[in-house]
Design a protein around this motif. Structure first.
Motif: not given
Length: 105
Positions: A61-90
């Motif tokens: 249920g958590d939502l994370v916004w990463v601003a302006l292309g900052k390098p990041f990583s995400i690692k699941g613990k066990g069985s996970v599911a997530w949606v990623q949307a890449r947005l261009d704000f102009g």
């Protein structure tokens, strides 16, 4: 018109892509900077999110916004599911959406 609506009318977001990840022990690493933002919705399981030397524990249920292309990583613990949307704000220059918020919200 409120301030956010006027900002969004000038700096309108456009989705570059939306993708889903589902499985055991998934991870995703974006080590190179890029000129866009990402939104992650963890809809199943637990994960750890890393950005700018910070660690964030994520739960379903958590939502994370990463601003302006900052390098990041995400690692699941066990069985996970997530949606990623890449947005261009102009344009980035003078865009208050990038300058007034921290790297991760």
């Amino acid at each position: 018109m409120d301030r956010l609506s006027s900002l969004l009318s000038f700096f309108s977001p456009r989705a570059e892509f939306v993708r889903c990840f589902h499985g055991e022990g998934l991870s995703y690493d974006q080590s190179e900077p890029y000129p866009m933002s990402d939104i992650f919705l963890l809809y199943e399981g637990e994960a750890e999110f890393f950005c700018e030397n910070q660690r964030y524990a994520l739960n379903s249920g958590d939502l994370v916004w990463v601003a302006l292309g900052k390098p990041f990583s995400i690692k699941g613990k066990g069985s996970v599911a997530w949606v990623q949307a890449r947005l261009d704000f102009g344009q980035v220059k003078n865009n208050p959406l990038y300058y007034s918020l921290p790297a991760v919200v």
